[in-house]
Scaffold this motif. Structure first.
Motif, PDB file in Angstrom:
ATOM      1  N   SER A 106     -74.140  62.006  66.187  1.00 33.88           N
ATOM      2  CA  SER A 106     -75.012  62.193  66.566  1.00 33.88           C
ATOM      3  C   SER A 106     -76.422  63.268  66.811  1.00 33.88           C
ATOM      4  CB  SER A 106     -75.213  60.601  67.408  1.00 33.88           C
ATOM      5  OG  SER A 106     -74.299  60.367  68.122  1.00 33.88           O
ATOM      6  N   ASP A 107     -75.653  63.923  68.401  1.00 35.51           N
ATOM      7  CA  ASP A 107     -76.259  64.806  68.244  1.00 35.51           C
ATOM      8  C   ASP A 107     -77.085  66.355  67.201  1.00 35.51           C
ATOM      9  OD1 ASP A 107     -73.801  66.138  67.795  1.00 35.51           O
ATOM     10  OD2 ASP A 107     -74.053  67.683  68.771  1.00 35.51           O
ATOM     11  N   LEU A 108     -76.827  66.003  65.875  1.00 32.44           N
ATOM     12  CA  LEU A 108     -76.908  66.902  65.377  1.00 32.44           C
ATOM     13  C   LEU A 108     -78.575  66.373  64.067  1.00 32.44           C
ATOM     14  CD1 LEU A 108     -73.389  68.252  63.208  1.00 32.44           C
ATOM     15  CD2 LEU A 108     -75.456  69.113  65.152  1.00 32.44           C
ATOM     16  N   THR A 109     -79.310  67.499  63.717  1.00 31.85           N
ATOM     17  CA  THR A 109     -80.548  67.173  63.030  1.00 31.85           C
ATOM     18  C   THR A 109     -79.683  67.556  61.455  1.00 31.85           C
ATOM     19  OG1 THR A 109     -81.586  66.912  64.995  1.00 31.85           O
ATOM     20  CG2 THR A 109     -82.877  67.373  63.066  1.00 31.85           C
ATOM     21  N   PRO A 110     -79.586  66.458  60.322  1.00 32.72           N
ATOM     22  CA  PRO A 110     -78.944  65.334  60.479  1.00 32.72           C
ATOM     23  C   PRO A 110     -78.237  64.882  61.129  1.00 32.72           C
ATOM     24  CG  PRO A 110     -79.780  66.195  58.135  1.00 32.72           C
ATOM     25  CD  PRO A 110     -79.332  67.059  59.103  1.00 32.72           C
ATOM     26  N   PRO A 111     -77.803  63.419  61.749  1.00 26.09           N
ATOM     27  CA  PRO A 111     -77.140  63.668  61.766  1.00 26.09           C
ATOM     28  C   PRO A 111     -76.008  63.613  61.427  1.00 26.09           C
ATOM     29  CG  PRO A 111     -78.079  61.863  62.947  1.00 26.09           C
ATOM     30  CD  PRO A 111     -79.179  62.726  61.724  1.00 26.09           C
ATOM     31  N   ARG A 112     -74.758  64.023  61.520  1.00 31.82           N
ATOM     32  CA  ARG A 112     -73.403  64.052  59.899  1.00 31.82           C
ATOM     33  C   ARG A 112     -72.518  62.981  60.508  1.00 31.82           C
ATOM     34  NH1 ARG A 112     -72.478  68.886  56.946  1.00 31.82           N
ATOM     35  NH2 ARG A 112     -73.742  70.132  58.370  1.00 31.82           N
ATOM     36  N   ILE A 113     -72.257  61.956  59.527  1.00 33.64           N
ATOM     37  CA  ILE A 113     -70.314  61.652  59.282  1.00 33.64           C
ATOM     38  C   ILE A 113     -69.753  61.104  58.422  1.00 33.64           C
ATOM     39  CG2 ILE A 113     -72.368  59.375  59.412  1.00 33.64           C
ATOM     40  CD1 ILE A 113     -71.110  58.086  57.249  1.00 33.64           C
ATOM     41  N   TYR A 114     -68.751  61.121  59.281  1.00 32.03           N
ATOM     42  CA  TYR A 114     -67.277  61.533  58.359  1.00 32.03           C
ATOM     43  C   TYR A 114     -66.295  60.672  58.007  1.00 32.03           C
ATOM     44  CZ  TYR A 114     -69.046  65.828  59.981  1.00 32.03           C
ATOM     45  OH  TYR A 114     -69.712  67.474  60.069  1.00 32.03           O
ATOM     46  N   PRO A 115     -66.696  59.633  56.916  1.00 30.34           N
ATOM     47  CA  PRO A 115     -65.813  58.367  56.609  1.00 30.34           C
ATOM     48  C   PRO A 115     -64.002  58.881  57.264  1.00 30.34           C
ATOM     49  CG  PRO A 115     -67.307  59.038  54.839  1.00 30.34           C
ATOM     50  CD  PRO A 115     -67.410  59.661  56.018  1.00 30.34           C
ATOM     51  N   ILE A 116     -63.874  57.287  57.513  1.00 29.13           N
ATOM     52  CA  ILE A 116     -62.514  57.589  58.076  1.00 29.13           C
ATOM     53  C   ILE A 116     -61.845  57.918  56.302  1.00 29.13           C
ATOM     54  CG2 ILE A 116     -60.603  56.278  58.767  1.00 29.13           C
ATOM     55  CD1 ILE A 116     -62.039  57.352  61.280  1.00 29.13           C
ATOM     56  N   GLY A 117     -62.028  57.041  55.259  1.00 25.33           N
ATOM     57  CA  GLY A 117     -61.713  57.576  53.707  1.00 25.33           C
ATOM     58  C   GLY A 117     -61.640  59.041  53.739  1.00 25.33           C
ATOM     59  N   LEU A 118     -62.823  60.098  54.034  1.00 24.17           N
ATOM     60  CA  LEU A 118     -62.523  61.468  54.092  1.00 24.17           C
ATOM     61  C   LEU A 118     -61.447  61.717  54.841  1.00 24.17           C
ATOM     62  CD1 LEU A 118     -64.203  63.704  52.710  1.00 24.17           C
ATOM     63  CD2 LEU A 118     -65.523  63.331  55.149  1.00 24.17           C
ATOM     64  N   LEU A 119     -61.640  61.341  56.617  1.00 21.10           N
ATOM     65  CA  LEU A 119     -60.647  62.089  56.302  1.00 21.10           C
ATOM     66  C   LEU A 119     -58.554  60.972  56.454  1.00 21.10           C
ATOM     67  CD1 LEU A 119     -62.423  62.170  60.110  1.00 21.10           C
ATOM     68  CD2 LEU A 119     -62.432  63.812  59.053  1.00 21.10           C
ATOM     69  N   ASP A 120     -58.876  60.667  55.657  1.00 25.14           N
ATOM     70  CA  ASP A 120     -57.380  60.112  55.499  1.00 25.14           C
ATOM     71  C   ASP A 120     -56.907  61.249  54.583  1.00 25.14           C
ATOM     72  OD1 ASP A 120     -57.336  57.818  56.928  1.00 25.14           O
ATOM     73  OD2 ASP A 120     -58.124  56.408  55.131  1.00 25.14           O
ATOM     74  N   THR A 121     -57.901  61.701  53.777  1.00 29.49           N
ATOM     75  CA  THR A 121     -57.508  62.511  52.389  1.00 29.49           C
ATOM     76  C   THR A 121     -57.779  63.895  52.935  1.00 29.49           C
ATOM     77  OG1 THR A 121     -58.957  61.719  50.380  1.00 29.49           O
ATOM     78  CG2 THR A 121     -58.061  63.544  50.282  1.00 29.49           C
ATOM     79  N   TYR A 122     -58.713  64.529  53.831  1.00 26.84           N
ATOM     80  CA  TYR A 122     -58.466  65.428  54.379  1.00 26.84           C
ATOM     81  C   TYR A 122     -58.786  65.486  56.266  1.00 26.84           C
ATOM     82  CZ  TYR A 122     -61.018  66.947  49.936  1.00 26.84           C
ATOM     83  OH  TYR A 122     -61.203  67.887  48.676  1.00 26.84           O
TER      84      TYR A 122
END
Length: 158
Positions: free
Chosen positions: A51-67
């Motif tokens: 949330s400290d980035l502009t724009p904020p970045r999110i990484y869904p757990i589903g993505l992190l299950d693959t990568y």
């Protein structure tokens, strides 16, 4: 057959379980605004974010299950960071990828340390634990087998 020990961290071995080539690594992922996303995260899907980035970045757990290892950069200065998630323990951490003036690119090594993900950087081949645990608490502190530490980055679980 005994799995080879490739390094030791805090007196415990890093054990090579399989080839790291079996695990895909994401480098510089594309940023897609949610309104244009063809496959948005599920309504109640957990995610980790910056949330400290502009724009904020999110990484869904589903993505992190693959990568399990995602190399990215962001913010005004484009600071490089890595998002690492161990699917076995469900622990997620985000670290700055810069070490001693060099930007490292991390990947899943295929090794485990205390039954947790171990990353390897492509530039030097060094193994990195993504968390250091004790029986009383979990301390987010990525360390290499030589004792060098990565700096944690701000993260929040959504």
């Amino acid at each position: 057959q005994t799995k080879p020990r490739v390094a030791v961290v805090d007196s415990d071995p890093i054990v090579q379980m399989t080839s790291g080539e079996k695990f895909p690594t994401l480098v510089d992922p594309s940023e897609v605004p949610l309104r244009r996303h063809t496959d948005p995260p599920f309504k109640n899907e957990e995610a980790v974010g910056r949330s400290d980035l502009t724009p904020p970045r999110i990484y869904p757990i589903g993505l992190l299950d693959t990568y399990e290892v995602v190399n990215d950069a962001g913010g005004g200065d484009g600071a490089p960071y890595v998002v690492a998630r161990c699917a076995l323990t469900d622990l997620v951490a985000i670290y700055d990828r810069r070490v001693d003036g060099q930007t490292l690119t991390f990947e899943n090594s295929g090794a485990l340390w205390r039954d947790m993900l171990v990353m390897r950087d492509r530039e030097t081949g060094t193994y990195w634990t993504h968390v250091v645990c004790s029986s009383a608490r979990v301390r987010y502190d990525a360390r290499s087998s030589s004792g060098t530490a990565l700096r944690p980055s701000a993260a929040c679980v959504l």
